[in-house]
Design a protein around this motif. Structure first.
Motif: not given
Ligand SMILES: [Zn+2]
Length: 144
Positions: A34, A37, A48, A50-51
């Motif tokens: 990503c 992040c 992504c 995560e984000c």
């Molecule tokens: Zn991310």
């Protein structure tokens, strides 16, 4: 009837996953990273994990990691006869040093030496003219 002389099934390579397979053919562990992040993602996705950003760049990850979990198949391997010759097959979840958790087959290790926390490194097996697949082996000598 299934023809036992057939090779292993090939992965369905798409535009989304192609860099993973072609990278492995070249001996490189390519994962999406990503840009927002810096999380490495596995398996390939449009966003992504995560984000949620869609700004992902294919990036070479370090090919080392640690066994998070594992199983040993002693009688049936992925429901396909082409894998029977490799029994027992050790399948692992690997926590890569760069952060992603991916699954892979462990080789070069006796099943009784397989344990959570084992340090491993990727190696790459060619599976077609276009694609390779990362597998894992103990990073240092087997302790059995
Ligand atoms: Zn991310």
């Amino acid at each position: 009837m299934e023809d036992l002389s057939l090779g292993k099934p090939q992965p369905a390579i798409t535009d989304l996953t192609r860099p993973f397979w072609t990278g492995a053919k070249q001996g490189r562990l390519m994962l999406q990273k990503c840009r927002r992040c810096a999380t490495f993602n596995f398996h390939p996705k449009p966003w992504c994990i995560e984000c949620g950003s869609r700004e992902l760049a294919w990036t070479e990850a370090r090919p080392t990691g640690t066994v998070y979990s594992h199983t040993v198949s002693r009688s049936v391997a992925m429901n396909h006869p082409a894998w029977q010759a490799e029994l027992p097959v050790m399948l692992c979840l690997i926590d890569l040093d760069d952060g992603a958790r991916m699954y892979g087959q462990l080789t070069g290790c006796a099943p009784q030496a397989l344990r959570i926390g084992l340090r491993v490194e990727a190696w790459f097996e060619a599976i077609s003219d276009e694609a390779g697949i990362p597998k894992f082996r103990p990073l240092r000598g087997v302790e059995d």
